[in-house]
Scaffold this motif. Structure first.
Motif, PDB file in Angstrom:
ATOM      1  N   HIS A  57       0.816  -1.214   0.000  1.00 22.30           N
ATOM      2  CA  HIS A  57       0.000   0.000   0.000  1.00 22.30           C
ATOM      3  C   HIS A  57       0.851   1.267   0.000  1.00 22.30           C
ATOM      4  O   HIS A  57       0.337   2.361  -0.166  1.00 22.30           O
ATOM      5  CB  HIS A  57      -0.902   0.032   1.235  1.00 22.30           C
ATOM      6  CG  HIS A  57      -1.796  -1.150   1.349  1.00 22.30           C
ATOM      7  ND1 HIS A  57      -2.853  -1.354   0.494  1.00 22.30           N
ATOM      8  CD2 HIS A  57      -1.777  -2.209   2.175  1.00 22.30           C
ATOM      9  CE1 HIS A  57      -3.454  -2.494   0.810  1.00 22.30           C
ATOM     10  NE2 HIS A  57      -2.810  -3.032   1.828  1.00 22.30           N
ATOM     11  N   SER A  58       2.151   1.113   0.240  1.00 22.12           N
ATOM     12  CA  SER A  58       2.997   2.292   0.374  1.00 22.12           C
ATOM     13  C   SER A  58       3.323   2.909  -0.976  1.00 22.12           C
ATOM     14  O   SER A  58       3.262   2.259  -2.020  1.00 22.12           O
ATOM     15  CB  SER A  58       4.318   1.928   1.046  1.00 22.12           C
ATOM     16  OG  SER A  58       4.085   1.357   2.299  1.00 22.12           O
ATOM     17  N   VAL A  59       3.691   4.164  -0.909  1.00 23.13           N
ATOM     18  CA  VAL A  59       4.205   4.866  -2.064  1.00 23.13           C
ATOM     19  C   VAL A  59       5.656   5.179  -1.714  1.00 23.13           C
ATOM     20  O   VAL A  59       5.945   5.623  -0.610  1.00 23.13           O
ATOM     21  CB  VAL A  59       3.410   6.159  -2.326  1.00 23.13           C
ATOM     22  CG1 VAL A  59       3.971   6.923  -3.498  1.00 23.13           C
ATOM     23  CG2 VAL A  59       1.941   5.840  -2.547  1.00 23.13           C
ATOM     24  N   ALA A  60       6.564   4.902  -2.644  1.00 20.60           N
ATOM     25  CA  ALA A  60       7.986   5.044  -2.325  1.00 20.60           C
ATOM     26  C   ALA A  60       8.400   6.512  -2.328  1.00 20.60           C
ATOM     27  O   ALA A  60       8.982   7.015  -3.282  1.00 20.60           O
ATOM     28  CB  ALA A  60       8.827   4.236  -3.288  1.00 20.60           C
ATOM     29  N   ASP A  61       8.052   7.199  -1.265  1.00 22.96           N
ATOM     30  CA  ASP A  61       8.399   8.606  -1.108  1.00 22.96           C
ATOM     31  C   ASP A  61       8.438   8.899   0.395  1.00 22.96           C
ATOM     32  O   ASP A  61       7.400   8.958   1.034  1.00 22.96           O
ATOM     33  CB  ASP A  61       7.354   9.477  -1.814  1.00 22.96           C
ATOM     34  CG  ASP A  61       7.711  10.947  -1.770  1.00 22.96           C
ATOM     35  OD1 ASP A  61       8.609  11.335  -0.994  1.00 22.96           O
ATOM     36  OD2 ASP A  61       7.079  11.720  -2.519  1.00 22.96           O
ATOM     37  N   VAL A  62       9.650   8.998   0.952  1.00 22.90           N
ATOM     38  CA  VAL A  62       9.765   9.228   2.391  1.00 22.90           C
ATOM     39  C   VAL A  62      10.685  10.416   2.669  1.00 22.90           C
ATOM     40  O   VAL A  62      11.619  10.683   1.924  1.00 22.90           O
ATOM     41  CB  VAL A  62      10.308   7.988   3.139  1.00 22.90           C
ATOM     42  CG1 VAL A  62       9.292   6.872   3.132  1.00 22.90           C
ATOM     43  CG2 VAL A  62      11.620   7.512   2.561  1.00 22.90           C
ATOM     44  N   SER A  63      10.384  11.130   3.745  1.00 22.73           N
ATOM     45  CA  SER A  63      11.223  12.243   4.185  1.00 22.73           C
ATOM     46  C   SER A  63      11.501  12.092   5.669  1.00 22.73           C
ATOM     47  O   SER A  63      10.638  11.668   6.423  1.00 22.73           O
ATOM     48  CB  SER A  63      10.521  13.576   3.961  1.00 22.73           C
ATOM     49  OG  SER A  63      10.073  13.671   2.635  1.00 22.73           O
ATOM     50  N   ILE A  64      12.708  12.468   6.061  1.00 22.70           N
ATOM     51  CA  ILE A  64      13.085  12.379   7.465  1.00 22.70           C
ATOM     52  C   ILE A  64      14.177  13.411   7.726  1.00 22.70           C
ATOM     53  O   ILE A  64      14.806  13.906   6.786  1.00 22.70           O
ATOM     54  CB  ILE A  64      13.539  10.931   7.826  1.00 22.70           C
ATOM     55  CG1 ILE A  64      13.596  10.721   9.343  1.00 22.70           C
ATOM     56  CG2 ILE A  64      14.870  10.597   7.154  1.00 22.70           C
ATOM     57  CD1 ILE A  64      13.674   9.261   9.743  1.00 22.70           C
TER      58      ILE A  64
END
Lengths: 100, 153
Positions: free
Chosen positions: B110-117
């Motif tokens: 279900h994830s979309v490959a876009d992460v920020s940290i």
């Protein structure tokens, strides 16, 4: 543990922005007497949606103090999202939000 | 590691409190935190502990966004995006940090490959994003110049 979570849906994709209030002690800093301050940081953050884990994160001491995290998953507005976090001392924080 | 009597009891107490919380929330199942990978002190050891024996190739389908210059190493915003299919995880490494593995994002279907940290950087270093897809690792690298380190000490 205090968690702040915002989840907003648009076009079938939910954007989650979250902040955890946590000192994220690395275990490398020293106090005024020169003794090492023991490590105390988050280890995991998890997002549950409709009974399944849609996203999870393992974090180490290299993550900033009061961690900020943003991610996306396929979901819809009006549904609820559960975010939980745990640190090295085993303290947990859980928050339920409704996706806008 | 030495434990004082007081610290011993507070630790036990916290553990008990944690168990109480966990037992009241049976739906939360914590995965096992990858201790050896997070404690590894050099890049190859960290990658080996995290993704043993996997081939790495540089890919344009992984985009790593990080500032060219970070004034404060304690807070460096980083984001990773990818167009690859079947991504199971994304890991971030800072080559010159005392422990290079910063974080791992485990993605579901279900994830979309876009992460920020936001991450800490001790000094000017390369930041590496590894994307695990279909049993292979894809890499993107970016160099961040740090003027004030953020690892304490």
């Amino acid at each position: 543990m205090k968690l702040k979570v915002k989840a907003k849906a648009s076009g079938g994709v939910v954007k989650v922005k979250m902040l955890v209030k946590h000192q994220m002690e690395t275990g490398r800093r020293k106090d005024k007497k020169g003794a090492l301050i023991p490590a105390l940081h988050l280890t995991e953050i998890m997002a549950e949606y409709q009974g399944s884990t849609v996203f999870s994160t393992e974090v180490g001491p290299g993550v900033s103090k009061d961690p900020f995290l943003a991610f996306y998953f396929k979901g819809a507005a009006g549904e609820s999202l559960k975010i939980s976090a745990i640190d090295t001392a085993g303290e947990t924080g859980v928050v339920d939000v409704t996706i806008k | 590691m030495k434990f004082s009597r007081r610290k011993f009891f507070t630790t036990i107490g916290k553990g008990a409190a944690c168990l109480a919380v966990l037992s009241s929330l049976p739906s939360v199942v914590w995965a096992k935190w990858n201790d050896s990978a997070f404690n590894a002190t050099d890049l190859s050891a960290a990658i080996d502990a995290k993704y043993p024996g996997m081939a790495i190739e540089d890919s344009e389908k992984v985009s790593l966004k990080a500032p060219a210059i970070a004034e404060n190493g304690a807070v460096v915003p980083v984001s990773v995006k990818s167009d690859l299919d079947n991504i199971s995880s994304i890991s971030l490494f800072v080559v010159k940090n005392p422990s290079p593995l910063i974080s791992t994002f485990n993605l579901s279907k279900h994830s979309v490959a876009d992460v920020s940290i936001r991450i800490r950087m001790g000094t000017t270093s390369e930041v590496i994003a590894l994307v695990e897809a279909d049993g292979k690792l894809y890499r993107a690298t970016s160099t961040v110049k740090v003027t004030i380190g953020g690892c304490g000490g």
